[in-house]
Design an enzyme around this catalytic site. Structure first.
Site, PDB file in Angstrom:
ATOM      1  CD  GLU A   1     -21.341 -40.548 -74.159  1.00 19.58           C
ATOM      2  OE1 GLU A   1     -21.807 -40.119 -73.098  1.00 19.58           O
ATOM      3  OE2 GLU A   1     -20.943 -39.818 -75.068  1.00 19.58           O
ATOM      4  CB  ALA A   2     -20.379 -45.687 -77.894  1.00 21.19           C
TER       5      ALA A   2
END
Lengths: 250, 268
Positions: free
Chosen positions: A51-52
């Site tokens: 998700e980063a």
């Protein structure tokens, strides 16, 4: 006597369910272990998304945190966080996502926010939502991986952080969610899947050495058992070796 | 045009008591040095926003700088709890802490709306969950084209955005590569933008996958080598995972935390 730990059988069983070439939205901890175990064994072309912002990450070591440099430098591409959530997840490009939770209920709703009836005065304050609501809503399907504990398998979660399957067959489609939701729940005792009739999570497989009664004892609702209950294949020595090698690197 | 300033001058000029401040950076490029300067200057009653409060906000909260926290995931990734955050929520120490809770996508989209000059933007993830019911920054509305229900999230425009990057040039153009998180969104949504950088160089030689935030979108650039430790800066230094793992024992007890604060922040 089993020669594997609880986390090991969950990781091995979950990894077997992945097919080569799938796109996986991966969180830290067991999900990252599962996806990379599959990538290092039968599914070398898994497309891992963290998700980063890492797309197509191929970490050699398992990352401690979701934005570790190992993910960025091995990725095909690194994009911004709004792109990850709005384009990749909400846009419907992810085959499978993984979730865990402090509580799961009979319809697969997940709670990672607070324990207790009062949000403003919780018994336990948990970390919160992170990316979970979007993973639950938008991945084509979700695999839940968590230890089977009585306090965690509850009739109704105290707080719905992430939407499960709903009591109605059309709960998800009425919300406009295109994904199927949490249709596989893998624990250290067995596998639960929703009953096609009413979406209630039902025991469909137990791991070697586990009794049905053990699973029911550790579930707060009266757990149904599928007529075609299966016993999962024990982790092979090759699977355990690959898993332990991955852990030792990290 | 960005002005080159010392860090203490930039914080003293652009962070006032009561402001809304966003110090972002997703695991990568967390502006710890700027956070510590806020603590040293004893700023108070701040509203702070960050997707993951991380150690940086645990420290600001424990130092008594924060009145309200906007966040979307409040743990120490891969390790466990943030004890100063929990102590403030559960016991009001050192001051009561108000929470405004989001999902990652929810907080991200509030920055997107703010950066776009819109009062709100829309998304789906709050539909059907309890967060959408309790959050004052979420409302539901029907799409004027299709009729489907969507969640509206209110724009967030911090008074000051504080970010870290690899490099800047003398004109104040800022260059960043690796995981960028919500760097652009916070920079464009905030009234003032302070960027701390590892180094100031004459010429920004371009890197694959980098981007340059033009000087005109930045208020102040501060050269602060090592300014993101114990987080990391790609191609400069690695994340200090040992410190992240040790943080629970350094922070669980109030006196131990205060001793650390005195020695490592106030005395630095």
């Amino acid at each position: 006597m089993p020669t594997w730990a609880a986390d090991e059988i969950m990781s091995v069983v979950a990894a077997r369910l992945l097919r080569d070439g799938m796109s996986c939205f991966v969180g830290i901890g067991i999900p990252s272990t599962v996806a990379n175990l599959a990538r290092n064994t039968h599914a070398p072309n898994l497309f891992l998304i963290y998700e980063a912002g890492a797309l197509g990450a191929k970490p050699y070591r398992l990352p401690l945190s979701i934005g570790d440099g190992e993910l960025a430098v091995t990725a095909d591409s690194v994009v911004s966080v709004p792109e990850i959530f709005n384009y990749w997840l909400q846009g419907g490009h992810i085959d499978v996502g993984y979730l865990s939770a402090a509580q799961i209920d009979r319809f697969g709703n997940l709670n990672t926010t607070v324990i207790g009836p009062d949000y403003h005065d919780p018994k336990v304050r948990l970390p919160g939502a992170g990316g979970a609501p979007e993973i639950a809503a938008h991945c084509h399907e979700v695999t839940v991986i968590m230890r089977h504990a009585r306090r965690a398998f509850v009739p109704r979660v105290d707080f719905v952080t992430s939407v499960g399957l709903g009591p109605e067959p059309d709960t998800r489609s009425r919300l406009g969610f295109r994904g199927a939701g949490p249709i596989k729940v893998i624990t250290d005792l067995g596998i639960l899947r929703p009953d096609p009739q009413d979406n209630e999570l039902t025991l469909v497989a137990i791991h070697p050495g586990v009794e049905v009664r053990d699973v029911q004892d550790r579930t707060q609702w009266p757990l149904r058992v599928a007529p075609s209950l299966e016993v999962t294949n024990a982790p092979t020595s090759e699977e355990l070796a690959a898993l332990r090698d991955l852990k030792n690197r990290s | 045009m960005a002005e080159h300033l010392g860090l203490s001058e930039a914080i003293s000029r652009y962070v006032q008591d009561g402001d809304t401040v966003a110090l972002e950076g997703f695991t990568h490029l967390i502006p710890f040095a700027a956070g510590h300067e806020i603590i040293r200057q004893q700023k108070r009653d701040l509203t702070v926003s960050r997707m993951t409060p991380d150690l940086i906000y645990d420290q600001l909260i424990g130092a008594g700088c924060v009145r309200k926290l906007l966040f979307s995931w409040g743990g120490n990734p891969g390790v466990g709890s943030l004890y100063r955050f929990r102590d403030a929520v559960e016991n009001g120490w050192p001051v009561p802490l108000e929470l405004e809770e989001h999902s990652h996508a929810g907080l991200t989209n509030r920055y997107v709306a703010g950066a776009s000059g819109m009062p709100f933007t829309v998304m789906k993830g709050y539909l059907g969950n309890s967060l959408g019911e309790i959050a004052s920054h979420v409302r539901f509305l029907d799409c004027p084209f299709t009729g489907e229900t969507v969640a509206a999230v209110r724009a967030l425009n911090p008074d000051t955005g504080i970010l870290h990057a690899q490099r800047a040039d003398r004109a104040g153009n800022v260059q960043l590569w690796g995981i960028s998180g919500v760097f652009r969104e916070v920079a464009m949504a905030s009234g003032r933008v302070i960027v701390t950088v590892e180094e100031v160089v004459d010429v920004l030689d371009r890197r694959p996958g980098d981007f340059v935030m033009p000087s005109m979108a930045v208020t102040a650039v501060c050269e602060v080598p090592q300014g993101a430790r114990p987080s990391y800066v790609q191609d400069y230094y690695e994340r200090d995972n040992d410190l992240y793992r040790k943080w629970p024992e350094m922070s669980r007890d109030r006196d131990t935390f205060l001793a650390w604060l005195d020695e490592s922040v106030m005395g630095a």
